[in-house]
Design a protein around this motif. Structure first.
Motif, PDB file in Angstrom:
ATOM      1  N   ARG A 192     -11.644  -3.535  10.677  1.00  0.00           N
ATOM      2  CA  ARG A 192     -11.874  -2.465  11.649  1.00  0.00           C
ATOM      3  C   ARG A 192     -10.544  -1.869  12.119  1.00  0.00           C
ATOM      4  O   ARG A 192     -10.420  -0.654  12.259  1.00  0.00           O
ATOM      5  CB  ARG A 192     -12.663  -2.982  12.856  1.00  0.00           C
ATOM      6  CG  ARG A 192     -14.005  -3.589  12.521  1.00  0.00           C
ATOM      7  CD  ARG A 192     -14.957  -2.638  11.890  1.00  0.00           C
ATOM      8  NE  ARG A 192     -15.589  -1.774  12.866  1.00  0.00           N
ATOM      9  CZ  ARG A 192     -16.544  -0.892  12.572  1.00  0.00           C
ATOM     10  NH1 ARG A 192     -16.958  -0.755  11.329  1.00  0.00           N
ATOM     11  NH2 ARG A 192     -17.055  -0.137  13.504  1.00  0.00           N
ATOM     12  N   HIS A 193      -9.536  -2.723  12.315  1.00  0.00           N
ATOM     13  CA  HIS A 193      -8.205  -2.225  12.672  1.00  0.00           C
ATOM     14  C   HIS A 193      -7.665  -1.353  11.552  1.00  0.00           C
ATOM     15  O   HIS A 193      -7.105  -0.280  11.791  1.00  0.00           O
ATOM     16  CB  HIS A 193      -7.239  -3.390  12.925  1.00  0.00           C
ATOM     17  CG  HIS A 193      -7.285  -3.926  14.324  1.00  0.00           C
ATOM     18  ND1 HIS A 193      -6.858  -3.211  15.413  1.00  0.00           N
ATOM     19  CD2 HIS A 193      -7.705  -5.118  14.807  1.00  0.00           C
ATOM     20  CE1 HIS A 193      -7.007  -3.931  16.505  1.00  0.00           C
ATOM     21  NE2 HIS A 193      -7.525  -5.103  16.167  1.00  0.00           N
ATOM     22  N   LYS A 194      -7.791  -1.818  10.310  1.00  0.00           N
ATOM     23  CA  LYS A 194      -7.271  -1.110   9.145  1.00  0.00           C
ATOM     24  C   LYS A 194      -7.903   0.275   9.011  1.00  0.00           C
ATOM     25  O   LYS A 194      -7.217   1.252   8.696  1.00  0.00           O
ATOM     26  CB  LYS A 194      -7.585  -1.919   7.880  1.00  0.00           C
ATOM     27  CG  LYS A 194      -6.442  -2.023   6.905  1.00  0.00           C
ATOM     28  CD  LYS A 194      -6.851  -2.820   5.694  1.00  0.00           C
ATOM     29  CE  LYS A 194      -6.247  -4.195   5.764  1.00  0.00           C
ATOM     30  NZ  LYS A 194      -6.499  -4.981   4.552  1.00  0.00           N
ATOM     31  N   ARG A 195      -9.214   0.360   9.244  1.00  0.00           N
ATOM     32  CA  ARG A 195      -9.934   1.621   9.079  1.00  0.00           C
ATOM     33  C   ARG A 195      -9.863   2.519  10.308  1.00  0.00           C
ATOM     34  O   ARG A 195     -10.354   3.649  10.279  1.00  0.00           O
ATOM     35  CB  ARG A 195     -11.406   1.337   8.763  1.00  0.00           C
ATOM     36  CG  ARG A 195     -11.590   0.687   7.428  1.00  0.00           C
ATOM     37  CD  ARG A 195     -13.033   0.394   7.157  1.00  0.00           C
ATOM     38  NE  ARG A 195     -13.152  -0.327   5.890  1.00  0.00           N
ATOM     39  CZ  ARG A 195     -14.169  -1.098   5.579  1.00  0.00           C
ATOM     40  NH1 ARG A 195     -15.174  -1.262   6.428  1.00  0.00           N
ATOM     41  NH2 ARG A 195     -14.208  -1.718   4.428  1.00  0.00           N
ATOM     42  N   GLY A 196      -9.290   2.010  11.388  1.00  0.00           N
ATOM     43  CA  GLY A 196      -9.168   2.808  12.600  1.00  0.00           C
ATOM     44  C   GLY A 196     -10.487   3.005  13.321  1.00  0.00           C
ATOM     45  O   GLY A 196     -10.707   4.049  13.940  1.00  0.00           O
ATOM     46  N   MET A 201       1.812  -8.730  15.790  1.00  0.00           N
ATOM     47  CA  MET A 201       1.706  -9.760  14.752  1.00  0.00           C
ATOM     48  C   MET A 201       0.288 -10.320  14.669  1.00  0.00           C
ATOM     49  O   MET A 201      -0.207 -10.623  13.579  1.00  0.00           O
ATOM     50  CB  MET A 201       2.700 -10.896  15.011  1.00  0.00           C
ATOM     51  CG  MET A 201       4.155 -10.479  14.890  1.00  0.00           C
ATOM     52  SD  MET A 201       4.574  -9.741  13.298  1.00  0.00           S
ATOM     53  CE  MET A 201       4.421 -11.148  12.248  1.00  0.00           C
ATOM     54  N   ASN A 202      -0.393 -10.457  15.818  1.00  0.00           N
ATOM     55  CA  ASN A 202      -1.775 -10.925  15.819  1.00  0.00           C
ATOM     56  C   ASN A 202      -2.675  -9.951  15.071  1.00  0.00           C
ATOM     57  O   ASN A 202      -3.530 -10.363  14.273  1.00  0.00           O
ATOM     58  CB  ASN A 202      -2.288 -11.109  17.250  1.00  0.00           C
ATOM     59  CG  ASN A 202      -1.677 -12.306  17.931  1.00  0.00           C
ATOM     60  OD1 ASN A 202      -1.146 -13.203  17.286  1.00  0.00           O
ATOM     61  ND2 ASN A 202      -1.735 -12.323  19.251  1.00  0.00           N
ATOM     62  N   ILE A 203      -2.487  -8.648  15.309  1.00  0.00           N
ATOM     63  CA  ILE A 203      -3.297  -7.637  14.623  1.00  0.00           C
ATOM     64  C   ILE A 203      -2.981  -7.641  13.131  1.00  0.00           C
ATOM     65  O   ILE A 203      -3.881  -7.576  12.292  1.00  0.00           O
ATOM     66  CB  ILE A 203      -3.059  -6.248  15.245  1.00  0.00           C
ATOM     67  CG1 ILE A 203      -3.625  -6.224  16.661  1.00  0.00           C
ATOM     68  CG2 ILE A 203      -3.682  -5.151  14.397  1.00  0.00           C
ATOM     69  CD1 ILE A 203      -3.272  -5.003  17.473  1.00  0.00           C
ATOM     70  N   LYS A 204      -1.699  -7.756  12.785  1.00  0.00           N
ATOM     71  CA  LYS A 204      -1.294  -7.790  11.380  1.00  0.00           C
ATOM     72  C   LYS A 204      -1.906  -9.000  10.667  1.00  0.00           C
ATOM     73  O   LYS A 204      -2.364  -8.901   9.530  1.00  0.00           O
ATOM     74  CB  LYS A 204       0.230  -7.835  11.280  1.00  0.00           C
ATOM     75  CG  LYS A 204       0.772  -7.660   9.866  1.00  0.00           C
ATOM     76  CD  LYS A 204       2.281  -7.750   9.839  1.00  0.00           C
ATOM     77  CE  LYS A 204       2.874  -6.390  10.056  1.00  0.00           C
ATOM     78  NZ  LYS A 204       4.347  -6.395   9.865  1.00  0.00           N
ATOM     79  N   ARG A 205      -1.941 -10.152  11.351  1.00  0.00           N
ATOM     80  CA  ARG A 205      -2.528 -11.366  10.782  1.00  0.00           C
ATOM     81  C   ARG A 205      -4.015 -11.157  10.488  1.00  0.00           C
ATOM     82  O   ARG A 205      -4.499 -11.522   9.415  1.00  0.00           O
ATOM     83  CB  ARG A 205      -2.330 -12.535  11.751  1.00  0.00           C
ATOM     84  CG  ARG A 205      -2.942 -13.849  11.284  1.00  0.00           C
ATOM     85  CD  ARG A 205      -2.753 -14.950  12.320  1.00  0.00           C
ATOM     86  NE  ARG A 205      -3.183 -14.597  13.655  1.00  0.00           N
ATOM     87  CZ  ARG A 205      -4.454 -14.657  14.079  1.00  0.00           C
ATOM     88  NH1 ARG A 205      -5.406 -15.061  13.277  1.00  0.00           N
ATOM     89  NH2 ARG A 205      -4.753 -14.315  15.316  1.00  0.00           N
ATOM     90  N   GLU A 240      -4.349  -9.065   7.400  1.00  0.00           N
ATOM     91  CA  GLU A 240      -3.976  -9.763   6.168  1.00  0.00           C
ATOM     92  C   GLU A 240      -5.048 -10.735   5.692  1.00  0.00           C
ATOM     93  O   GLU A 240      -5.291 -10.854   4.489  1.00  0.00           O
ATOM     94  CB  GLU A 240      -2.655 -10.507   6.360  1.00  0.00           C
ATOM     95  CG  GLU A 240      -1.454  -9.582   6.362  1.00  0.00           C
ATOM     96  CD  GLU A 240      -0.162 -10.309   6.726  1.00  0.00           C
ATOM     97  OE1 GLU A 240      -0.201 -11.536   6.954  1.00  0.00           O
ATOM     98  OE2 GLU A 240       0.879  -9.627   6.777  1.00  0.00           O
ATOM     99  N   ILE A 241      -5.693 -11.449   6.629  1.00  0.00           N
ATOM    100  CA  ILE A 241      -6.706 -12.419   6.196  1.00  0.00           C
ATOM    101  C   ILE A 241      -8.025 -11.735   5.851  1.00  0.00           C
ATOM    102  O   ILE A 241      -8.907 -12.369   5.270  1.00  0.00           O
ATOM    103  CB  ILE A 241      -6.935 -13.533   7.244  1.00  0.00           C
ATOM    104  CG1 ILE A 241      -7.496 -12.991   8.552  1.00  0.00           C
ATOM    105  CG2 ILE A 241      -5.665 -14.322   7.473  1.00  0.00           C
ATOM    106  CD1 ILE A 241      -7.845 -14.069   9.563  1.00  0.00           C
ATOM    107  N   GLY A 242      -8.136 -10.451   6.187  1.00  0.00           N
ATOM    108  CA  GLY A 242      -9.301  -9.681   5.770  1.00  0.00           C
ATOM    109  C   GLY A 242     -10.566  -9.977   6.552  1.00  0.00           C
ATOM    110  O   GLY A 242     -11.670  -9.777   6.034  1.00  0.00           O
ATOM    111  N   CYS A 243     -10.437 -10.438   7.782  1.00  0.00           N
ATOM    112  CA  CYS A 243     -11.627 -10.690   8.593  1.00  0.00           C
ATOM    113  C   CYS A 243     -12.187  -9.347   9.083  1.00  0.00           C
ATOM    114  O   CYS A 243     -11.576  -8.293   8.937  1.00  0.00           O
ATOM    115  CB  CYS A 243     -11.312 -11.608   9.767  1.00  0.00           C
ATOM    116  SG  CYS A 243     -10.267 -10.872  11.009  1.00  0.00           S
ATOM    117  N   TYR A 244     -13.371  -9.406   9.665  1.00  0.00           N
ATOM    118  CA  TYR A 244     -14.067  -8.193  10.105  1.00  0.00           C
ATOM    119  C   TYR A 244     -13.209  -7.390  11.083  1.00  0.00           C
ATOM    120  O   TYR A 244     -13.052  -6.182  10.932  1.00  0.00           O
ATOM    121  CB  TYR A 244     -15.397  -8.576  10.762  1.00  0.00           C
ATOM    122  CG  TYR A 244     -16.198  -7.400  11.231  1.00  0.00           C
ATOM    123  CD1 TYR A 244     -16.931  -6.625  10.331  1.00  0.00           C
ATOM    124  CD2 TYR A 244     -16.225  -7.036  12.582  1.00  0.00           C
ATOM    125  CE1 TYR A 244     -17.660  -5.535  10.751  1.00  0.00           C
ATOM    126  CE2 TYR A 244     -16.951  -5.952  13.006  1.00  0.00           C
ATOM    127  CZ  TYR A 244     -17.672  -5.204  12.094  1.00  0.00           C
ATOM    128  OH  TYR A 244     -18.394  -4.122  12.515  1.00  0.00           O
TER     129      TYR A 244
END
Length: 122
Positions: A91-95, A76-80, A83-87
């Motif tokens: 980086r998590h989203k792009r792997g 949930m911390n990673i998902k948050r 979602e807020i679109g921080c740096y």
């Protein structure tokens, strides 16, 4: 075998080593739990009495976040962050590496194999 927090603790291990098999409990927390329960940390898991096992189970359940709830909390911390679109979330989203490591060379664990190194399907 002792059954604590949904995990079977191996009976041939020392107590503080066996407790580290639980996700969220490392060596420091394991020794802390042994102190709170007034049990020798070098005692083998198979030598624990039912009362000692119950004391450890109660301490782990009431005072620590472990196993499923900890995994959920981390996810949930990673998902948050995503979602807020921080740096870090991007980086998590792009792997890609999250903690400032270089990516010009290395970072193959996060990025996967080189695009030229992927074998073509026949």
């Amino acid at each position: 075998m002792a059954h604590i927090a949904g995990i079977e603790i191996p009976k041939n291990k020392r107590l503080f080593i066996g407790l580290t098999y639980i996700f969220g409990i490392g060596p420091t927390f394991a020794k802390e739990i042994c102190k709170k329960a007034n049990i020798d940390e070098m005692k083998k898991v198979e030598d624990l009495t039912v009362e000692e096992e119950k004391a450890i189970r109660d301490i782990v359940q009431n005072e620590y976040v472990v196993e499923g709830s900890l995994r959920t909390q981390t996810a949930m911390n990673i998902k948050r962050l995503m979602e807020i679109g921080c740096y870090r979330g991007l980086r998590h989203k792009r792997g890609l590496p999250v903690r400032g490591q270089r990516t010009h060379t290395n970072a193959r664990t996060r990025k996967g194999p080189k695009s030229g190194a992927i074998k073509k399907k026949k």
